[in-house]
Design a protein around this motif. Structure first.
Motif, PDB file in Angstrom:
ATOM      1  N   GLY A 193       1.157  -1.352  -0.281  1.00 16.75           N
ATOM      2  CA  GLY A 193       0.022   0.426   0.392  1.00 16.75           C
ATOM      3  C   GLY A 193       0.582   1.646  -0.024  1.00 16.75           C
ATOM      4  N   SER A 194       0.244   2.140   0.187  1.00 15.45           N
ATOM      5  CA  SER A 194       0.728   3.465  -0.275  1.00 15.45           C
ATOM      6  C   SER A 194       0.664   4.341   1.637  1.00 15.45           C
ATOM      7  N   ALA A 195       1.234   5.310   1.841  1.00 18.41           N
ATOM      8  CA  ALA A 195       0.979   5.847   2.946  1.00 18.41           C
ATOM      9  C   ALA A 195       1.373   7.399   2.763  1.00 18.41           C
ATOM     10  N   THR A 196       1.261   8.658   3.317  1.00 19.20           N
ATOM     11  CA  THR A 196       2.258  10.227   3.454  1.00 19.20           C
ATOM     12  C   THR A 196       2.060   9.946   4.978  1.00 19.20           C
ATOM     13  N   GLU A 197       3.358  10.001   5.454  1.00 12.65           N
ATOM     14  CA  GLU A 197       3.281  10.295   6.788  1.00 12.65           C
ATOM     15  C   GLU A 197       4.575  11.779   7.815  1.00 12.65           C
ATOM     16  N   THR A 198       4.288  11.953   7.949  1.00  8.41           N
ATOM     17  CA  THR A 198       4.735  13.263   9.085  1.00  8.41           C
ATOM     18  C   THR A 198       5.510  12.433  10.366  1.00  8.41           C
ATOM     19  N   ALA A 199       6.113  13.007  10.648  1.00  5.95           N
ATOM     20  CA  ALA A 199       6.794  12.950  11.355  1.00  5.95           C
ATOM     21  C   ALA A 199       7.379  14.331  12.024  1.00  5.95           C
ATOM     22  N   VAL A 200       7.412  14.874  13.211  1.00  3.43           N
ATOM     23  CA  VAL A 200       7.493  15.653  14.464  1.00  3.43           C
ATOM     24  C   VAL A 200       8.880  15.230  14.953  1.00  3.43           C
ATOM     25  N   VAL A 201       9.731  16.332  15.864  1.00  2.84           N
ATOM     26  CA  VAL A 201      10.160  16.132  17.062  1.00  2.84           C
ATOM     27  C   VAL A 201      10.012  17.849  17.621  1.00  2.84           C
ATOM     28  N   ASN A 202       9.525  17.263  19.000  1.00  3.00           N
ATOM     29  CA  ASN A 202       8.548  17.840  20.071  1.00  3.00           C
ATOM     30  C   ASN A 202      10.290  17.906  21.123  1.00  3.00           C
ATOM     31  N   ILE A 203      10.717  18.685  20.869  1.00  2.00           N
ATOM     32  CA  ILE A 203      11.953  19.790  22.219  1.00  2.00           C
ATOM     33  C   ILE A 203      11.740  20.415  23.250  1.00  2.00           C
ATOM     34  N   VAL A 204      10.692  20.309  24.302  1.00  2.50           N
ATOM     35  CA  VAL A 204      10.525  20.334  25.688  1.00  2.50           C
ATOM     36  C   VAL A 204      11.904  21.072  26.609  1.00  2.50           C
ATOM     37  N   GLU A 205      12.569  20.896  26.067  1.00  2.00           N
ATOM     38  CA  GLU A 205      13.737  21.992  27.325  1.00  2.00           C
ATOM     39  C   GLU A 205      14.744  22.016  26.356  1.00  2.00           C
ATOM     40  N   PRO A 206      16.274  22.873  26.846  1.00  2.00           N
ATOM     41  CA  PRO A 206      15.784  23.590  27.255  1.00  2.00           C
ATOM     42  C   PRO A 206      14.952  24.882  26.556  1.00  2.00           C
ATOM     43  N   THR A 207      14.503  24.833  25.050  1.00  2.00           N
ATOM     44  CA  THR A 207      14.182  26.186  24.157  1.00  2.00           C
ATOM     45  C   THR A 207      12.669  25.472  24.017  1.00  2.00           C
ATOM     46  N   PRO A 208      11.695  25.305  24.017  1.00  3.21           N
ATOM     47  CA  PRO A 208      10.493  24.571  23.444  1.00  3.21           C
ATOM     48  C   PRO A 208      10.058  24.784  21.904  1.00  3.21           C
ATOM     49  N   ILE A 209      10.838  23.838  20.993  1.00  2.71           N
ATOM     50  CA  ILE A 209      10.876  23.978  19.719  1.00  2.71           C
ATOM     51  C   ILE A 209      10.639  22.992  18.809  1.00  2.71           C
ATOM     52  N   GLN A 210      10.125  22.796  18.039  1.00  2.00           N
ATOM     53  CA  GLN A 210       9.134  21.593  16.941  1.00  2.00           C
ATOM     54  C   GLN A 210       9.618  21.648  15.397  1.00  2.00           C
ATOM     55  N   GLY A 211       9.727  20.676  14.532  1.00  2.00           N
ATOM     56  CA  GLY A 211      10.443  19.970  13.517  1.00  2.00           C
ATOM     57  C   GLY A 211       9.789  19.084  12.732  1.00  2.00           C
ATOM     58  N   ARG A 212       9.494  19.252  11.988  1.00  2.00           N
ATOM     59  CA  ARG A 212       8.830  18.372  10.896  1.00  2.00           C
ATOM     60  C   ARG A 212       9.097  17.708   9.548  1.00  2.00           C
ATOM     61  N   THR A 213       9.404  16.768   9.042  1.00  2.00           N
ATOM     62  CA  THR A 213       9.297  16.387   7.854  1.00  2.00           C
ATOM     63  C   THR A 213       8.202  15.200   7.607  1.00  2.00           C
ATOM     64  N   ILE A 214       8.169  15.664   6.235  1.00  2.00           N
ATOM     65  CA  ILE A 214       7.118  14.876   5.490  1.00  2.00           C
ATOM     66  C   ILE A 214       7.212  13.284   4.014  1.00  2.00           C
ATOM     67  N   PHE A 215       7.117  12.245   4.729  1.00  2.00           N
ATOM     68  CA  PHE A 215       7.708  11.484   3.265  1.00  2.00           C
ATOM     69  C   PHE A 215       6.853  10.326   2.528  1.00  2.00           C
ATOM     70  N   ARG A 216       6.762   9.526   1.663  1.00  2.00           N
ATOM     71  CA  ARG A 216       5.793   8.361   1.199  1.00  2.00           C
ATOM     72  C   ARG A 216       6.464   7.333   1.472  1.00  2.00           C
ATOM     73  N   TYR A 217       5.669   6.419   1.521  1.00  2.00           N
ATOM     74  CA  TYR A 217       6.144   5.109   1.639  1.00  2.00           C
ATOM     75  C   TYR A 217       4.783   4.478   0.751  1.00  2.00           C
ATOM     76  N   GLN A 218       5.640   3.309  -0.298  1.00  2.00           N
ATOM     77  CA  GLN A 218       4.883   2.865  -1.106  1.00  2.00           C
ATOM     78  C   GLN A 218       5.406   1.641  -0.825  1.00  2.00           C
ATOM     79  N   CYS A 219       4.497   0.955  -1.759  1.00  6.60           N
ATOM     80  CA  CYS A 219       4.963  -0.421  -1.326  1.00  6.60           C
ATOM     81  C   CYS A 219       3.739  -1.225  -2.384  1.00  6.60           C
ATOM     82  N   GLY A 220       4.329  -1.973  -3.766  1.00  7.52           N
ATOM     83  CA  GLY A 220       3.174  -2.321  -4.926  1.00  7.52           C
ATOM     84  C   GLY A 220       2.942  -3.875  -4.467  1.00  7.52           C
TER      85      GLY A 220
END
Length: 482
Positions: free
Chosen positions: A455-482
């Protein structure tokens, strides 16, 4: 029991309660700051964009009574908004607590402050849209705060409608009058101001200021409530499916917002005069000394004595002596020898003065250098930025493990990074720690994400930094297996 961590990184300190646009939690940030966290179901990306635009417009006003929430955090089809430093109880909670006693001036103050906040929103081309007892908070110092400002029109995709706010404000004040002020003097004056406020809030604010206190009670109001005071009168609900499930079984913590104080004086109204303490009579005066007339030998005349039963004692200062051998005046006091004048201090040489100045400057420079060195060594760790990427995209491969890499830039100080990974369609990951050495300006955080099946799916991975400075970063990629 461990208190749950919301996707915003805040720790829950109380049960959930319903607002108008979503569900609220009271929480504490990692640095201990009190927060109100709102979750809004927003599966539509266009809806999320409208909410972001509305929150930015409210934050641009920089009004203390309209708390800024910052950009929403998207997680599992919901938007999470954080309002930092907001405290107090809603009007619905005060009404349902049973212990609150508001007089007419207090209700007029709440009405005037709420109208003032709505006027500020309308002047900026915005509208609240959800003026209700659940969105008006009264802080411990008697200040009024409006929560969920401009969110409901954004969720519905409707333009700002100040007329709806005015009508809702009038209904809210009438409810307050019926709840607390029914039968009090001058309540008809307040209701007339409310009727005019449905057409012009600014005029209502001016008239509410002019309502005199008169013989109304002027003592301040203190509201006490039990541990769950902030959730009285609103249905308590469980955390959403994508939030930690331990919230329902946690023991209720001590709520930091259990007391609310509402002033009974209107804005710009002078305080009632206090007591003035005066002495009971004029200040006592020091009696003048009694006069003594001359008394000759053999005479019994006593004119001039005070009526005290005894003659006054002679005044040694006014003593008069007669007869030969009596000196004309008291003997002169002997002259005391004067101490010799101290020798003049020799003048310091110019070179010695220059040496002293240079020595002081060198000492100051040394102290500055030492202080700078200690500050650099003792300053805390800070996160400057974070970038998230997939080391090797899965492409069309099947049954692969995707290596998600977060590159964190720091200020080079030593410390510890606390973070968690948020994956689409999955529960938030647990809190992880990464030790950072002094001088290490780049830190790599990794997530191994395994995929199986076709199957195929578009996924999002988010890193949520809590300390010492709250900040987030994310990336989107696609998994496809025929």
């Amino acid at each position: 029991m461990t208190q749950p961590i919301l996707p915003t990184g805040a720790r829950v300190v109380g049960p959930a309660h319903a607002g108008v646009c979503g569900t609220w939690w009271r929480a504490l940030a990692p640095d201990g700051t009190a927060q109100l966290v709102l979750r809004i179901a927003a599966p539509d990306p266009a809806l999320a964009d409208r909410v972001t635009t509305a929150t930015r417009a409210v934050a641009a006003l920089r009004h203390v009574g309209l708390p800024a929430t910052g950009d929403p955090i998207r997680h599992n089809g919901a938007l999470w908004l954080v309002a930092a430093g907001v405290s107090g109880s809603t009007l619905s909670e005060l009404a349902d607590s049973g212990g609150a006693l508001l007089d007419l001036p207090a209700v007029a103050t709440i009405a005037a402050e709420t109208a003032r906040l709505l006027t500020a929103l309308h002047a900026a081309g915005l509208a609240h849209g959800a003026v209700h007892g659940r969105t008006v908070l009264v802080t411990a110092h008697g200040a009024v705060t409006l929560a969920e400002a401009a969110l409901l029109p954004a969720l519905r995709g409707e333009p700002a409608d100040p007329a709806t706010d005015r009508r809702a404000w009038a209904e809210l004040v009438r409810w307050l009058v019926a709840r607390w002020c029914d039968g009090q003097p001058r309540v008809d004056l307040l209701l007339r101001c409310v009727a005019r406020g449905e057409q012009d809030l600014a005029q209502a604010v001016r008239e509410l200021r002019d309502i005199p206190a008169g013989d109304l009670p002027t003592e301040a109001l203190t509201l006490s409530a039990p541990t769950e005071a902030l959730t009285l009168g609103v249905p308590t609900m469980a955390l959403p499916d994508d939030a930690p499930t331990t919230a329902l079984s946690m023991s209720p913590p001590v709520d930091p917002f259990v007391s609310t104080r509402v002033p009974t004086l209107l804005p710009d109204q002078p305080a009632s005069p206090g007591r003035t303490y005066r002495s009971a009579g004029p200040a006592p005066t020091i009696p003048q000394p009694a006069t003594v007339d001359a008394v000759f030998p053999g005479s019994t005349t006593t004119e001039g004595y005070e009526a005290t039963g005894a003659p006054p004692s002679p005044d040694p200062v006014a003593e008069v002596r007669f007869g030969p051998g009596v000196p004309a005046g008291p003997p002169a006091a002997p002259a005391w020898p004067q101490p010799p004048a101290p020798p003049a201090r020799p003048r310091r040489s110019r070179w010695r003065l220059v040496g002293s100045v240079l020595s002081a400057l060198l000492t100051l420079a040394l102290l500055v250098a030492v202080g700078l060195h200690l500050w650099q060594r003792m300053s805390p760790l800070e996160v400057r930025s974070v970038q998230v990427a997939v080391a090797e995209p899965p492409g069309e491969r099947c049954d692969v493990t995707v290596d998600v890499v977060a590159t964190v830039q720091t200020n080079g100080r030593a410390g510890t990074i606390r973070y968690q990974w948020l994956r689409g369609g999955a529960e938030p990951g647990g809190l992880l720690t990464q030790r950072v050495a002094r001088g290490q300006r780049t830190v790599t955080l990794r997530l191994k994400w395994a995929f199986n099946g076709t199957g195929s799916a578009t996924e999002t991975a988010v890193v949520n930094i809590v300390e010492p400075t709250p900040i987030q970063g994310r990336t989107i990629f696609r998994y496809q297996c025929g």
